[in-house]
Design an enzyme around this catalytic site. Structure first.
Site, PDB file in Angstrom:
ATOM      1  N   CYS A 268       0.805  -1.229   0.000  1.00  0.00           N
ATOM      2  CA  CYS A 268       0.000   0.000   0.000  1.00  0.00           C
ATOM      3  C   CYS A 268       0.840   1.282   0.000  1.00  0.00           C
ATOM      4  CB  CYS A 268      -0.943  -0.014   1.194  1.00  0.00           C
ATOM      5  SG  CYS A 268      -0.237  -0.748   2.673  1.00  0.00           S
TER       6      CYS A 268
ATOM      7  N   GLU B 106       8.118  -3.633   6.269  1.00  0.00           N
ATOM      8  CA  GLU B 106       7.549  -2.610   5.384  1.00  0.00           C
ATOM      9  C   GLU B 106       8.638  -1.826   4.641  1.00  0.00           C
ATOM     10  OE1 GLU B 106       4.360  -2.574   5.015  1.00  0.00           O
ATOM     11  OE2 GLU B 106       3.761  -0.621   4.238  1.00  0.00           O
TER      12      GLU B 106
ATOM     13  N   LYS C 291      10.121  -3.888   1.881  1.00  0.00           N
ATOM     14  CA  LYS C 291       9.198  -4.016   0.745  1.00  0.00           C
ATOM     15  C   LYS C 291       9.158  -2.725  -0.063  1.00  0.00           C
ATOM     16  CE  LYS C 291       5.892  -7.058   3.010  1.00  0.00           C
ATOM     17  NZ  LYS C 291       4.610  -7.023   3.733  1.00  0.00           N
TER      18      LYS C 291
ATOM     19  N   HIS D  97      -2.726   6.351   4.012  1.00  0.00           N
ATOM     20  CA  HIS D  97      -1.302   6.452   4.362  1.00  0.00           C
ATOM     21  C   HIS D  97      -0.754   7.804   3.904  1.00  0.00           C
ATOM     22  CE1 HIS D  97      -1.449   2.383   5.515  1.00  0.00           C
ATOM     23  NE2 HIS D  97      -0.722   1.811   4.579  1.00  0.00           N
TER      24      HIS D  97
END
Ligand code: NAP
Length: 348
Positions: A148, A201, A204, A241
């Site tokens: 995301c 995170e 990634k 986000h």
């Protein structure tokens, strides 16, 4: 209509798929899967529904089945919202059984023959599908979308990357709790608080970003090579986000030109007028206090990324910074997979 299934239909992303597909002109949900905890129940009894619209009548009484391809009949596309560990085992079985898997999970994203795609950024990477099918002997295939926070970032990097020489990018994220799933972050851990760590995170974001902007030579993707460093944080926001981006260029630039490249950005989904594509993938705001999650996350039905506070960095040569916001379960998850499937249906 194309029959589609949702794998992990009871989770946060699974629910988004169901919400976003309710009035879809081409895709009709005919199968829902989840864990054995939910299998055998009607969808409305299996799910703890968190969307702001009611459960669509068409799926209320659909019986959820275990996530097993032999139980999913007459379905052409499955959208996967499974946890990564489970996806790694199960998604290849669905592809082997002849289904087209559009996945949100991280499990297969970095496999060299699995396309990791944002339709506005790297549609040409979809040519990996043919290589994947040949190599693995599958009639179906797996295509993935990034995580995301990566999607929102890369949508804004793409026009800059195409028009300027990026030297280094630093990103600090403020990520919503829905990004961790319903049971992901206990309220006692996040209310009146901030958690300065999200497992895997940063890795990634860094790996996926460079892959998405990488060159595809017909067989492999050569990742982009600018410097990229991220720091990821969980904040007490439900959806949306936010990311603070700091960018250093290799040469002088005009900030107005950067702004224009963001504002004017349109790509293949806009040209093809795909059902889920935003008219403007990037919206630039002038106000000092925008973007904000509550006000900006639903722009273009949650599929646009809003950029604000675009300004030069007076202390570092050839540098500027901005703040971006993207809806993590729409543009960053379910909407991203649906857009991938719409593009594939249109061009393949
Ligand atoms: P979630 O709310 O925890 O939902 C997980 C779903 O998977 C539920 O439907 C659950 O079914 C099912 N499931 C769990 N274990 C299973 C098993 N062993 N076999 C079959 N089904 C199983 O998670 P989420 O936030 O929706 O995330 C789903 C995936 O999308 C993850 O891979 C996540 O990393 C990725 N993703 C999430 C976001 C986001 O913003 N949330 C963004 C991008 C990517 P039960 O209800 O029966 O347990």
């Amino acid at each position: 209509m194309v029959n589609v299934g949702i794998l992990g239909a009871t989770g946060m992303v699974g629910q988004r798929f169901i919400q976003l597909l309710e009035d879809h002109p081409k895709f009709e949900i005919t199968a829902l899967t989840a864990s054995q905890r939910s299998a055998g129940k009607k969808y409305q009894d299996a799910v703890t529904w968190h969307m702001d619209t009611p459960i669509p009548e068409a799926v209320e009484d659909t019986v959820v089945v275990d996530t097993d391809p032999s139980l999913v009949k007459d379905v052409e596309i499955v959208f996967s919202a499974l946890p990564a560990g489970n996806a790694a085992v199960v998604e290849p079985k669905f592809a082997e059984a002849g289904m087209k898997v559009a996945s949100n999970a991280s499990a297969m994203r970095m496999e060299p023959d699995v396309p990791l795609v944002i339709p506005e950024v790297n549609p040409e990477h979809l040519d990996l599908i043919e290589i994947q099918q040949k190599r693995r002997g599958w009639d179906g295939f797996i295509v993935t979308n990034p995580n995301c926070s990566t999607i929102a970032l890369v949508l804004t990097l793409k026009p800059i990357y195409d028009n300027f020489d990026i030297k280094r990018v630093y990103v600090s994220t403020m990520q919503a709790v829905s990004g961790a799933g319903y049971n992901g972050v206990p309220s006692m851990a996040i209310l009146d608080n901030l958690v300065p760590f999200i497992g895997e995170e940063e890795e990634k974001m860094e790996e996926e970003t460079l892959c998405l902007l990488g060159d595809f030579d017909g067989e492999n993707v050569e990742p982009a090579s600018f410097g990229l460093s991220t720091s990821c944080h969980r904040v007490p926001v439900v959806d949306g986000h936010t990311e603070a981006v700091f960018m250093e260029m290799d040469e002088e630039f005009e900030l107005e030109d950067v702004k224009k490249s963001l504002t004017d950005f349109k790509a293949l989904p806009q040209k093809l007028n795909l059902f889920s594509s935003p008219k403007n993938p990037i919206i630039v705001r002038e106000e000092d206090n925008r973007p904000q999650p509550r006000m900006d996350r639903m722009r273009e039905k949650g599929m646009a990324v809003t950029v604000g506070r675009l300004r030069e960095d007076a202390n570092i040569p050839n540098s500027f910074k901005y703040v971006l916001l993207g809806h993590n379960t729409i543009r960053g998850a379910a909407g991203a997979s649906i857009l991938n499937a719409e593009l594939i249906a249109e061009i393949m």
